[in-house]
Design an enzyme around this catalytic site. Structure first.
Site, short mmCIF file in Angstrom:
data_model
loop_
_atom_site.label_atom_id
_atom_site.label_comp_id
_atom_site.label_asym_id
_atom_site.label_seq_id
_atom_site.Cartn_x
_atom_site.Cartn_y
_atom_site.Cartn_z
N CYS A 91 9.57 -9.65 4.34
CA CYS A 91 9.34 -9.64 5.79
C CYS A 91 9.24 -11.08 6.28
O CYS A 91 8.31 -11.45 6.99
CB CYS A 91 8.11 -8.81 6.15
SG CYS A 91 6.61 -9.34 5.35
N PRO A 135 0.80 -1.24 0.00
CA PRO A 135 0.00 0.00 0.00
C PRO A 135 0.82 1.28 0.00
O PRO A 135 0.25 2.36 0.16
CB PRO A 135 -0.81 -0.13 1.29
CG PRO A 135 0.12 -0.86 2.22
CD PRO A 135 0.87 -1.84 1.35
C1 LIG Z 1 5.15 -6.99 0.86
S1 LIG Z 1 3.90 -6.34 -0.10
C2 LIG Z 1 4.55 -4.76 -0.56
C3 LIG Z 1 4.49 -3.74 0.54
C4 LIG Z 1 4.91 -2.36 0.05
N1 LIG Z 1 6.23 -2.38 -0.54
C5 LIG Z 1 4.91 -1.33 1.17
O1 LIG Z 1 5.95 -1.04 1.72
O2 LIG Z 1 3.82 -0.82 1.47
C6 LIG Z 1 4.05 -7.24 -1.58
C7 LIG Z 1 3.21 -6.72 -2.72
O3 LIG Z 1 3.50 -7.51 -3.89
C8 LIG Z 1 2.38 -7.47 -4.72
N2 LIG Z 1 2.54 -8.51 -5.74
C9 LIG Z 1 2.32 -9.85 -5.66
N3 LIG Z 1 2.58 -10.44 -6.84
C10 LIG Z 1 3.00 -9.46 -7.69
C11 LIG Z 1 3.41 -9.45 -9.06
N4 LIG Z 1 3.45 -10.56 -9.78
N5 LIG Z 1 3.75 -8.25 -9.60
C12 LIG Z 1 3.71 -7.11 -8.88
N6 LIG Z 1 3.31 -7.06 -7.59
C13 LIG Z 1 2.97 -8.23 -6.99
C14 LIG Z 1 1.23 -7.68 -3.74
O4 LIG Z 1 0.01 -7.23 -4.30
C15 LIG Z 1 1.69 -6.83 -2.54
O5 LIG Z 1 1.11 -5.56 -2.60
#
Ligand SMILES: C[S@@+](CC[C@H](N)C(=O)[O-])C[C@H]1O[C@@H](n2cnc3c(N)ncnc32)[C@H](O)[C@@H]1O
Length: 317
Positions: free
Chosen positions: A244, A125
Site C-alpha cells: 500500500c 489482520p
Molecule cells: C500490509 S500488512 C498485511 C495486511 C493483510 N494482508 C490484510 O490484508 O489484512 C503486512 C503484514 O506483514 C507482517 N510481517 C512483517 N514482517 C514479516 C515477516 N518477516 N514475515 C511474515 N510477516 C511479516 C506484519 O506483521 C503485517 O501484519
C-alpha cells in the site's frame, strides 16, 4: 484531523515532495489533494454466509445505502459515512467485513480457485485471507501466515468471525516459509509490510514516519519475503506482490529482483478500475519492460487508498 482539504504544512518533507513530484509528474497536485481527503467507507459481503440481496436488505433496513464497487462484485461503498457499521449484528455475525475498496484488488488479481492450495505470507489482520477464502468458497486450503503475535490474534478472530473453515493459521518469519513447506502452493499472496503512503487518507502517521532510509530498509525485507514467496510456489504457480505504497524501491525494484531470478510478470486486468503502469525506469536505473504490466493505484484515480499490485508466474526451470 481531516477537517481541511489540505495536508498540514510541515508534514510533507522536502525529500518526499521532490521524490513524489518526480514520480507523479503533472498528477502530483491531484494526488496530494486526495491524500488529504477522508476515504469512502466500504465493506465486503460474505457470500458464504448469506445471499448478497438478503445481506443488502438487512443493512438497508438499518439505514445503510450500498453502492457496488466495480472491481469486486461483493464489495460495496456504504453511506452514510458514520462510524458504527462495525457494531452491527451483520458485522458481528461475519456477514460483512469492513475493508477499503482498493485493498480488495490483490485477491481479485490473484484469482484463487476452489480446491487450490494457497499461501498468504503476511496475512494479518486477515482482510485478504478472508476474501480469498470466500472466493474459494471455503474449499481447498489457505495457509495464513504472519510474524506478529498480536496481529495473529486479530487474524484468528477475523477468520473465525467470517467462518473461513479452509484457513490454517501459522506464525513464522515469512523469510523461512519455503524451508517449512517446500514448492507446493498453487498461488501465493505477498501483501508486504511497507511504508504505507497509500494509507495516508486514514492517518497522517505514514507521512510523519516516511524517509528514504526507512524505504530502503523495508525494501531489503520485501525482497527477502518476495523471494521466499516465489520459492514456495509450484512451478507454473502464480503470485501477487502488493503493497500500500508507491516508492519504486518497495514496488518495481522488488518485482525486478524476482525477474532477475527468472520470474515472468503476467498482464492482469482489474475490471472498472483506473491504474497507472508500473515504472520501467527510476533514477537512471532501467527495469524490465514487463514491469509496465504491474499496477500503480493512486488515490486520485478511483477515490480509494493507494496500492501497487503485480502478478507474477513462476517459470518452470
Ligand atoms: C500490509 S500488512 C498485511 C495486511 C493483510 N494482508 C490484510 O490484508 O489484512 C503486512 C503484514 O506483514 C507482517 N510481517 C512483517 N514482517 C514479516 C515477516 N518477516 N514475515 C511474515 N510477516 C511479516 C506484519 O506483521 C503485517 O501484519
Amino acid at each position: 484531523m481531516f477537517s481541511s482539504n489540505e495536508i498540514p504544512s510541515g508534514l510533507l518533507k522536502p525529500s518526499f515532495e521532490e521524490k513524489y513530484r518526480k514520480m507523479l509528474g503533472n498528477e502530483y497536485g491531484e494526488f496530494l489533494s486526495f491524500l488529504a481527503k477522508r476515504t469512502r467507507k466500504s465493506i465486503r459481503i460474505n457470500k458464504m454466509k448469506g445471499k448478497k440481496e438478503d445481506i443488502i436488505a438487512l443493512l438497508s433496513e438499518d439505514g445503510w445505502n450500498l453502492k457496488e464497487i466495480p472491481w469486486y462484485s461483493y464489495g460495496f461503498w456504504i453511506e452514510p459515512q458514520a462510524e458504527g457499521i462495525g457494531n452491527t449484528i451483520a458485522h458481528k455475525l461475519g456477514l460483512i467485513y469492513v475493508q477499503e475498496a482498493a485493498s480488495m484488488v490483490p485477491p481479485v488479481v490473484l484469482d484463487p480457485k476452489p480446491g487450490e492450495f494457497i499461501l498468504d505470507l503476511a496475512a494479518a489482520p486477515g482482510s485478504k485471507t478472508t476474501q480469498i477464502s470466500e472466493m474459494m468458497e471455503w474449499r481447498g486450503v489457505i495457509v495464513a501466515n504472519d510474524v506478529s503475535p498480536s496481529r495473529i490474534n486479530a487474524l484468528s478472530s477475523n477468520v473465525q468471525r467470517m467462518g473461513c473453515i479452509n484457513v490454517v493459521i501459522s506464525r513464522a518469519d515469512g523469510r523461512r516459509i519455503y524451508r517449512m513447506y517446500g514448492e507446493i502452493f498453487d498461488r501465493v499472496l505477498l501483501d508486504a509490510p511497507c511504508s504505507s503512503i497509500g494509507q495516508v487518507r486514514r492517518s497522517w502517521e505514514a507521512l510523519k514516519r516516511w524517509n528514504q532510509n526507512l524505504v530502503e530498509r523495508i525494501s531489503v525485507l520485501q525482497k527477502s519475503l518476495a523471494i521466499a514467496a516465489y520459492k514456495a510456489l509450484k512451478p507454473g504457480g502464480l503470485m501477487v506482490y502488493s503493497t500500500c505504497t508507491f516508492d519504486p524501491e518497495e514496488n518495481e525494484f522488488v518485482v525486478q529482483s524476482l525477474v532477475d531470478k527468472g520470474a515472468e510478470i503476467v498482464k492482469s486486468k482489474i475490471p472498472g478500475m483506473r491504474t497507472r503502469e508500473g515504472l520501467v525506469e527510476w533514477n537512471g536505473v532501467k527495469l524490465d519492460d514487463s514491469l509496465a504490466y504491474t499496477h500503480r493505484i493512486y488515490p486520485h484515480l478511483n477515490d480509494t487508498e493507494g496500492f501497487y499490485v503485480a502478478l507474477i508466474r513462476k517459470v518452470p526451470v
